[in-house]
Structures are given as structure tokens and as C-alpha cells.
Design an enzyme around this catalytic site. Structure first.
Site, PDB file in Angstrom:
ATOM      1  N   SER A   1      39.544  60.618  36.761  1.00 18.19           N
ATOM      2  CA  SER A   1      40.477  59.761  36.029  1.00 18.19           C
ATOM      3  C   SER A   1      41.171  60.492  34.900  1.00 18.19           C
ATOM      4  CB  SER A   1      39.795  58.499  35.493  1.00 18.19           C
ATOM      5  OG  SER A   1      38.472  58.701  35.194  1.00 18.19           O
TER       6      SER A   1
ATOM      7  N   HIS B   1      43.737  58.970  42.990  1.00 27.02           N
ATOM      8  CA  HIS B   1      43.035  58.194  41.959  1.00 27.02           C
ATOM      9  C   HIS B   1      43.096  56.700  42.271  1.00 27.02           C
ATOM     10  CE1 HIS B   1      42.584  56.843  37.553  1.00 27.02           C
ATOM     11  NE2 HIS B   1      41.410  57.023  38.103  1.00 27.02           N
TER      12      HIS B   1
ATOM     13  N   GLU C   1      47.072  56.499  42.693  1.00 22.13           N
ATOM     14  CA  GLU C   1      47.905  57.555  42.121  1.00 22.13           C
ATOM     15  C   GLU C   1      47.693  58.811  42.958  1.00 22.13           C
ATOM     16  OE1 GLU C   1      48.234  56.474  37.416  1.00 22.13           O
ATOM     17  OE2 GLU C   1      46.363  57.385  38.057  1.00 22.13           O
TER      18      GLU C   1
ATOM     19  N   ASN D   1      46.131  55.510  33.359  1.00 19.81           N
ATOM     20  CA  ASN D   1      45.210  55.703  32.233  1.00 19.81           C
ATOM     21  C   ASN D   1      45.913  56.207  30.974  1.00 19.81           C
ATOM     22  OD1 ASN D   1      42.940  54.713  33.372  1.00 19.81           O
ATOM     23  ND2 ASN D   1      42.146  56.678  34.061  1.00 19.81           N
TER      24      ASN D   1
HETATM   25  N1  CAA Z   1      35.179  43.724  46.154  1.00 19.48           N
HETATM   26  C1  CAA Z   1      35.924  42.846  46.866  1.00 19.48           C
HETATM   27  N2  CAA Z   1      36.600  41.823  46.316  1.00 19.48           N
HETATM   28  C2  CAA Z   1      36.523  41.678  44.972  1.00 19.48           C
HETATM   29  C3  CAA Z   1      35.779  42.554  44.158  1.00 19.48           C
HETATM   30  C4  CAA Z   1      35.078  43.612  44.798  1.00 19.48           C
HETATM   31  N3  CAA Z   1      34.355  44.501  44.114  1.00 19.48           N
HETATM   32  N4  CAA Z   1      35.894  42.152  42.874  1.00 19.48           N
HETATM   33  C5  CAA Z   1      36.672  41.068  42.877  1.00 19.48           C
HETATM   34  N5  CAA Z   1      37.051  40.770  44.143  1.00 19.48           N
HETATM   35  C6  CAA Z   1      37.915  39.683  44.576  1.00 19.48           C
HETATM   36  C7  CAA Z   1      37.269  38.323  44.618  1.00 19.48           C
HETATM   37  O1  CAA Z   1      36.579  38.105  45.821  1.00 19.48           O
HETATM   38  C8  CAA Z   1      38.467  37.393  44.449  1.00 19.48           C
HETATM   39  O2  CAA Z   1      39.189  37.236  45.645  1.00 19.48           O
HETATM   40  P1  CAA Z   1      40.143  35.929  45.904  1.00 19.48           P
HETATM   41  O3  CAA Z   1      41.045  35.786  44.710  1.00 19.48           O
HETATM   42  O4  CAA Z   1      40.881  36.265  47.162  1.00 19.48           O
HETATM   43  O5  CAA Z   1      39.171  34.804  46.036  1.00 19.48           O
HETATM   44  C9  CAA Z   1      39.377  38.184  43.533  1.00 19.48           C
HETATM   45  O6  CAA Z   1      38.949  39.547  43.591  1.00 19.48           O
HETATM   46  C10 CAA Z   1      39.290  37.684  42.148  1.00 19.48           C
HETATM   47  O7  CAA Z   1      37.911  37.788  41.738  1.00 19.48           O
HETATM   48  P2  CAA Z   1      37.186  36.751  40.810  1.00 19.48           P
HETATM   49  O8  CAA Z   1      37.697  35.358  41.098  1.00 19.48           O
HETATM   50  O9  CAA Z   1      35.725  36.988  40.896  1.00 19.48           O
HETATM   51  O10 CAA Z   1      37.580  37.185  39.350  1.00 19.48           O
HETATM   52  P3  CAA Z   1      38.995  37.422  38.705  1.00 19.48           P
HETATM   53  O11 CAA Z   1      40.012  36.454  39.179  1.00 19.48           O
HETATM   54  O12 CAA Z   1      38.697  37.518  37.267  1.00 19.48           O
HETATM   55  O13 CAA Z   1      39.451  38.855  39.246  1.00 19.48           O
HETATM   56  C11 CAA Z   1      39.564  41.195  39.015  1.00 19.48           C
HETATM   57  C12 CAA Z   1      38.669  39.967  39.091  1.00 19.48           C
HETATM   58  C13 CAA Z   1      40.236  41.441  40.363  1.00 19.48           C
HETATM   59  C14 CAA Z   1      38.661  42.353  38.655  1.00 19.48           C
HETATM   60  C15 CAA Z   1      40.694  40.917  37.937  1.00 19.48           C
HETATM   61  O14 CAA Z   1      40.092  40.462  36.756  1.00 19.48           O
HETATM   62  C16 CAA Z   1      41.519  42.149  37.619  1.00 19.48           C
HETATM   63  O15 CAA Z   1      42.453  42.496  38.317  1.00 19.48           O
HETATM   64  N6  CAA Z   1      41.171  42.806  36.491  1.00 19.48           N
HETATM   65  C17 CAA Z   1      41.846  44.026  36.049  1.00 19.48           C
HETATM   66  C18 CAA Z   1      41.236  45.205  36.742  1.00 19.48           C
HETATM   67  C19 CAA Z   1      41.861  46.488  36.300  1.00 19.48           C
HETATM   68  O16 CAA Z   1      42.715  46.547  35.419  1.00 19.48           O
HETATM   69  N7  CAA Z   1      41.395  47.572  36.914  1.00 19.48           N
HETATM   70  C20 CAA Z   1      41.790  48.899  36.539  1.00 19.48           C
HETATM   71  C21 CAA Z   1      40.721  49.483  35.681  1.00 19.48           C
HETATM   72  S1  CAA Z   1      41.144  51.092  35.175  1.00 19.48           S
HETATM   73  C22 CAA Z   1      40.528  52.079  36.389  1.00 19.48           C
HETATM   74  O17 CAA Z   1      39.878  51.698  37.318  1.00 19.48           O
HETATM   75  C23 CAA Z   1      40.934  53.506  36.269  1.00 19.48           C
HETATM   76  C24 CAA Z   1      40.012  54.429  35.593  1.00 19.48           C
HETATM   77  O18 CAA Z   1      40.052  55.597  35.954  1.00 19.48           O
HETATM   78  C25 CAA Z   1      39.206  54.077  34.411  1.00 19.48           C
END
Ligand code: CAA
Length: 258
Positions: free
Chosen positions: A92, A113, A125, A163
């Protein structure tokens, strides 16, 4: 790599598939189970990275964020993998060019990424270094499209695109709170309801892992100590020192069920 780690990884893949199948096969759970089995049969594991690389067209590394360990791994795999095999890193924040400098195939190396949670986040990415050949970049783009993801092309610069914007934003939320300008809960609510973010910056930091955040910001601040957007946060450092790393340790800015 141990068998235990691989078993845990397979369980993780299966659990993610179950979440997807629960929705897509809600009317027909039996077909859903069959689908999971079919997918799982296509995934194989090995504790011998050299042997695995010897029969791979693409090696995607996602090990610990440590330059020396990554360089050693790629140097080793370079001797084991066929000529045509493309090497990619899921780092990352570390420079891809430096990671693959131990290989003799720098034209066939790049970055891929992914974002958490990987099954839900559509972006990948695709990072081309100054040595990545156009053919390699093209094949990495095509690979991500074949996965059903949307790729964006990035240069090998700190944090790539996401990031580089996301981490300073999360760090600024921390500093805002440290200055006493808002509670953790209010800042999260503000960004969710006022800016349409699915998670507030503190929820997201806990989700990403506070150790990961610290690792990224420390690396950047070492390179550019006078850049205020890379300034460290005392609160972040304190939580990491206490082993409160976010969701994975059941406590970070928030507490979670174990
Ligand atoms: N596997 C499969 N499906 C998943 C999952 C997983 N691990 N986690 C969540 N889901 C699915 C759920 O089943 C649900 O599906 P439906 O809407 O179709 O029913 C959907 O995602 C939404 O989940 P929840 O209802 O449990 O919870 P939510 O609505 O709060 O969503 C989330 C969860 C998708 C994580 C959402 O909060 C989100 O998009 N958050 C932001 C995530 C983000 O910004 N990620 C980037 C992080 S930075 C990074 O990764 C880079 C790095 O290098 C640090």
C-alpha cells in the site's frame, strides 16, 4: 508460510463467498453451496513459494510491509519462476521499483493494489514503474478487468492515488480531534452524513488497522519530515504502543466484539 495460515486464509475466502452467495442465491441455497464448492476447488495452496511460482503466469505478493523481506522474496522467486511470469506487489505504500530491484525482470513487474473489503471494493490500482513494459502494464490491466474490477493506472509514487489522498485525510481527522475540535463520534457522523462516506475516518482507520496507518505515515514523514500533512499523531502512536490496532484487536478508536 504455515499450513495454519493457509487454512485460515481458505476459511476467510469461504466466509466471504458465503456472504455473496447468501444474496445472489437467496432463492436457491443449494446452487449457492455448489457455487462455493466450485470456486473453492479452483483455489489451491502451497507452503512452498518457489514451487508455486514455477507454475504461475502471475505472482501477486501480499506479505508483510517490510522492504527487505519483500526484496528477498522477489529475488528468490525470480530464480524459480519462468521467464514470462509477471511479478506484482499489493503493497500500500512501499515503492514497487525498490521492491522488485532484486529481480532480473523489472520490465515484467508492477503493482496491483486492492482495497478492503476486496470482494466489495471495485477498484484496483495498477502501478507501472519506470521499468514496467507497456505489455506488462496491459496484462495487469486486463487481469483486473477479468476479475470484474475497475483498474486505474498509477505511477510508482507514495500512496499511489487512493492512499495518498485517504491517509492524510484520516490523519487530519485525528489531528482535528487532538486539537479538541470534535469528538471521534461527531467527526465520523459528520463525514458519513455530510460528505456521504460509508465510514467515518475513525471507523475507517480501525478497519484499515492503526498499525498500518502508522506504518504508512511514518514512512512518508521520514522521507518528507517538513510536510505537515505527513506529521505524526500522538494519539495514533499511543494506541499502537498499547496494542490497540483497531478491529483486528477488538479495540482501536472504538471497541468491538471479540
Ligand atoms: N466479503 C464479502 N462481502 C462483504 C464483505 C466481505 N469481507 N464485507 C462487507 N460485505 C458486503 C455485505 O455482505 C453487504 O452486501 P449487500 O449490501 O449486498 O447486502 C455489503 O458489503 C455491505 O456490508 P454491511 O451491510 O455489513 O456493512 P456496510 O453497509 O457498512 O458496508 C463496507 C461495509 C462495504 C465495508 C462499507 O462500509 C465501505 O465501503 N466502507 C469503506 C471501505 C473503504 O474505504 N475501504 C478502503 C480502505 S483503504 C485500503 O484498503 C487501502 C490500504 O492500502 C490501506
Amino acid at each position: 508460510m504455515t499450513d495454519d495460515v493457509l487454512k485460515k486464509a481458505m476459511k476467510g475466502i469461504q466466509a466471504s463467498l458465503r456472504r455473496v452467495v447468501k444474496k445472489t442465491f437467496s432463492e436457491d441455497p443449494e446452487s449457492g453451496d455448489e457455487f462455493i464448492q466450485k470456486v473453492m476447488q479452483k483455489v489451491s495452496t502451497s507452503t512452498d513459494p518457489g514451487a508455486a511460482a514455477a507454475s504461475s503466469d502471475l505472482v501477486l505478493e501480499a506479505i508483510v510491509e517490510n522492504m527487505k523481506i519483500k526484496q528477498d522474496l522477489f529475488g528468490f522467486l525470480d530464480k524459480m519462476a519462468p521467464e514470462h511470469t509477471v511479478f506484482a506487489s499489493n503493497t500500500s505504500s512501499l515503492p514497487i521499483g525498490e521492491i522488485v530491484s532484486t529481480t532480473s525482470r523489472q520490465d515484467r513487474c508492477g503493482g496491483l493494489h486492492f482495497f478492503n473489503p476486496v470482494p466489495m471494493m471495485k477498484l484496483v490500482e495498477v502501478v507501472a514503474t519506470s521499468s514496467t513494459s507497456p505489455e506488462t502494464a496491459e496484462s495487469l490491466l486486463n487481469f483486473t478487468k477479468a476479475l470484474g474490477k475497475t483498474p486505474v493506472c498509477c505511477k510508482d509514487t507514495p500512496g499511489f492515488i487512493v492512499n495518498r489522498l485517504l491517509v492524510p485525510y484520516m490523519m487530519e481527522a485525528l489531528r482535528l480531534h487532538e486539537r479538541g475540535h470534535g469528538s471521534i463520534e461527531d467527526i465520523d457522523t459528520a463525514m458519513k452524513l455530510g460528505a456521504g462516506y460509508p465510514m467515518g475516518p475513525f471507523e475507517l482507520s480501525d478497519y484499515v488497522g492503526l498499525d498500518t496507518m502508522k506504518f504508512i505515515i511514518d514512512g512518508w514523514s521520514e522521507k518528507e519530515p517538513d510536510n505537515p500533512i505527513f506529521a505524526p499523531s500522538e494519539l495514533l502512536n499511543k494506541l499502537v504502543a498499547q496494542g490497540k490496532l483497531g478491529k483486528k484487536t477488538a479495540e482501536g478508536f472504538y471497541k468491538y466484539k471479540k
